[in-house]
Design a protein around this motif. Structure first.
Motif, short mmCIF file in Angstrom:
data_model
loop_
_atom_site.label_atom_id
_atom_site.label_comp_id
_atom_site.label_asym_id
_atom_site.label_seq_id
_atom_site.Cartn_x
_atom_site.Cartn_y
_atom_site.Cartn_z
N VAL A 107 -85.70 -97.26 9.70
CA VAL A 107 -87.14 -97.02 9.52
C VAL A 107 -87.66 -96.09 10.62
O VAL A 107 -88.40 -95.14 10.36
CB VAL A 107 -87.92 -98.36 9.50
N ALA A 108 -87.26 -96.35 11.86
CA ALA A 108 -87.71 -95.52 12.98
C ALA A 108 -87.23 -94.08 12.82
O ALA A 108 -87.99 -93.13 13.07
CB ALA A 108 -87.24 -96.11 14.31
N LEU A 109 -85.97 -93.89 12.42
CA LEU A 109 -85.45 -92.53 12.20
C LEU A 109 -86.21 -91.84 11.07
O LEU A 109 -86.56 -90.66 11.19
CB LEU A 109 -83.95 -92.57 11.89
N ASP A 110 -86.46 -92.56 9.98
CA ASP A 110 -87.20 -91.97 8.86
C ASP A 110 -88.61 -91.56 9.27
O ASP A 110 -89.08 -90.47 8.93
CB ASP A 110 -87.25 -92.94 7.68
N GLU A 111 -89.29 -92.44 9.99
CA GLU A 111 -90.66 -92.13 10.43
C GLU A 111 -90.68 -90.93 11.37
O GLU A 111 -91.55 -90.07 11.28
CB GLU A 111 -91.29 -93.34 11.11
N LYS A 112 -89.73 -90.88 12.28
CA LYS A 112 -89.72 -89.83 13.29
C LYS A 112 -89.31 -88.48 12.72
O LYS A 112 -89.88 -87.45 13.09
CB LYS A 112 -88.77 -90.25 14.43
N TYR A 113 -88.32 -88.46 11.84
CA TYR A 113 -87.72 -87.18 11.43
C TYR A 113 -88.07 -86.71 10.03
O TYR A 113 -87.64 -85.63 9.64
CB TYR A 113 -86.20 -87.25 11.63
N ALA A 114 -88.86 -87.47 9.28
CA ALA A 114 -89.23 -87.04 7.93
C ALA A 114 -89.79 -85.61 7.91
O ALA A 114 -89.41 -84.80 7.05
CB ALA A 114 -90.21 -88.02 7.30
N PRO A 115 -90.65 -85.23 8.86
CA PRO A 115 -91.20 -83.86 8.81
C PRO A 115 -90.17 -82.76 9.10
O PRO A 115 -90.42 -81.60 8.82
CB PRO A 115 -92.27 -83.86 9.91
N TYR A 116 -89.04 -83.12 9.65
CA TYR A 116 -88.06 -82.13 10.09
C TYR A 116 -86.85 -82.01 9.16
O TYR A 116 -86.06 -81.08 9.30
CB TYR A 116 -87.55 -82.47 11.50
N ARG A 117 -86.69 -82.94 8.26
CA ARG A 117 -85.50 -82.97 7.41
C ARG A 117 -85.56 -81.90 6.33
O ARG A 117 -86.62 -81.58 5.81
CB ARG A 117 -85.35 -84.34 6.77
N THR A 118 -84.39 -81.40 5.98
CA THR A 118 -84.26 -80.50 4.84
C THR A 118 -84.24 -81.37 3.59
O THR A 118 -83.48 -82.34 3.53
CB THR A 118 -82.96 -79.68 4.94
N ALA A 119 -85.05 -81.01 2.61
CA ALA A 119 -85.08 -81.77 1.36
C ALA A 119 -83.71 -81.73 0.71
O ALA A 119 -83.07 -80.67 0.65
CB ALA A 119 -86.14 -81.20 0.43
N GLN A 120 -83.26 -82.88 0.21
CA GLN A 120 -81.93 -82.94 -0.37
C GLN A 120 -81.78 -82.04 -1.59
O GLN A 120 -80.70 -81.52 -1.83
CB GLN A 120 -81.58 -84.39 -0.74
N ASP A 121 -82.85 -81.83 -2.34
CA ASP A 121 -82.73 -81.01 -3.55
C ASP A 121 -82.56 -79.52 -3.26
O ASP A 121 -82.15 -78.76 -4.14
CB ASP A 121 -83.93 -81.23 -4.49
N VAL A 122 -82.81 -79.08 -2.01
CA VAL A 122 -82.56 -77.67 -1.66
C VAL A 122 -81.27 -77.51 -0.85
O VAL A 122 -80.86 -76.39 -0.57
CB VAL A 122 -83.75 -77.04 -0.89
N MET A 123 -80.67 -78.63 -0.51
CA MET A 123 -79.42 -78.61 0.25
C MET A 123 -78.25 -78.35 -0.72
O MET A 123 -78.25 -78.89 -1.83
CB MET A 123 -79.25 -80.00 0.90
N PRO A 124 -77.29 -77.53 -0.33
CA PRO A 124 -76.11 -77.38 -1.18
C PRO A 124 -75.47 -78.74 -1.44
O PRO A 124 -75.40 -79.59 -0.54
CB PRO A 124 -75.18 -76.47 -0.37
N GLU A 125 -74.99 -78.97 -2.64
CA GLU A 125 -74.42 -80.26 -3.02
C GLU A 125 -73.29 -80.69 -2.07
O GLU A 125 -73.22 -81.85 -1.66
CB GLU A 125 -73.89 -80.22 -4.45
N GLN A 126 -72.44 -79.75 -1.70
CA GLN A 126 -71.31 -80.07 -0.81
C GLN A 126 -71.83 -80.56 0.55
O GLN A 126 -71.30 -81.52 1.11
CB GLN A 126 -70.42 -78.84 -0.65
N THR A 127 -72.87 -79.92 1.07
CA THR A 127 -73.46 -80.34 2.35
C THR A 127 -74.08 -81.72 2.23
O THR A 127 -73.86 -82.59 3.06
CB THR A 127 -74.52 -79.32 2.81
N ARG A 128 -74.85 -81.91 1.16
CA ARG A 128 -75.50 -83.21 0.93
C ARG A 128 -74.45 -84.32 0.83
O ARG A 128 -74.58 -85.36 1.47
CB ARG A 128 -76.34 -83.15 -0.35
N ASP A 129 -73.38 -84.09 0.08
CA ASP A 129 -72.33 -85.09 -0.08
C ASP A 129 -71.64 -85.39 1.25
O ASP A 129 -71.36 -86.54 1.57
CB ASP A 129 -71.29 -84.63 -1.10
N TYR A 130 -71.39 -84.34 2.03
CA TYR A 130 -70.74 -84.52 3.33
C TYR A 130 -71.55 -85.44 4.23
O TYR A 130 -71.02 -86.39 4.81
CB TYR A 130 -70.52 -83.16 4.01
#
Length: 156
Positions: A107-130
């Motif tokens: 929860v703390a990681l999600d709250e802190k880093y939500a604004p900085y994360r790359t959306a999974q739908d724009v991430m290459p599938e191989q990167t997301r899976d890794y």
């Protein structure tokens, strides 16, 4: 009567140190290679109960298992008069957190880093899976010794 001079110091209070640790976005985590050479890497992390937690993968996990001595640094400022930092000597452990602690960390990681994360739908599938398969170790850093710190803005 002589006027008492106030000693100028760049030192932060313990509360200021923990506030900076809690609120900084990027930390620098330093571990030791097998040959004793330090290696410093940027990490995302959270502070809970004056311990530092990261959920990670890779060789830093192996290095912590091999040698618990490590350090953690946060810093800020572009100009000399703005420079401030907190450096913590730590004992690092790869842990299997309790369900409650794992939830608090997540929860703390999600709250802190939500604004900085790359959306999974724009991430290459191989990167997301890794990353979904490999971000699975929790490292807990417990401060030991003195917390080094400075805030040059206190000189002005």
């Amino acid at each position: 009567m002589a006027e008492k001079k106030t000693k100028l110091t760049v030192r932060m209070s313990p509360e200021e140190c923990w506030e900076m640790l809690e609120n900084s976005v990027n930390g620098v985590f330093t571990t030791l290679r097998a040959n004793g050479q330090p290696i410093a890497l940027p990490v995302w992390y959270v502070v809970l109960d004056q311990k530092i937690y990261m959920v990670t993968r890779g060789k830093k996990v192996v290095r912590v298992r091999n040698d618990q001595r490590c350090s953690f640094l946060v810093e800020a400022g572009d100009r000399w008069a703005e420079l401030r930092a907190v450096h913590v000597e730590c004992v690092g452990r790869v842990i299997e957190p309790s369900e409650e602690l794992a939830q608090r960390i997540a929860v703390a990681l999600d709250e802190k880093y939500a604004p900085y994360r790359t959306a999974q739908d724009v991430m290459p599938e191989q990167t997301r899976d890794y990353y979904e398969k490999n971000l699975n170790s929790t490292i807990e850093l417990t401060p030991v010794g003195k917390i080094l710190n400075w805030d040059n803005s206190k000189l002005f």
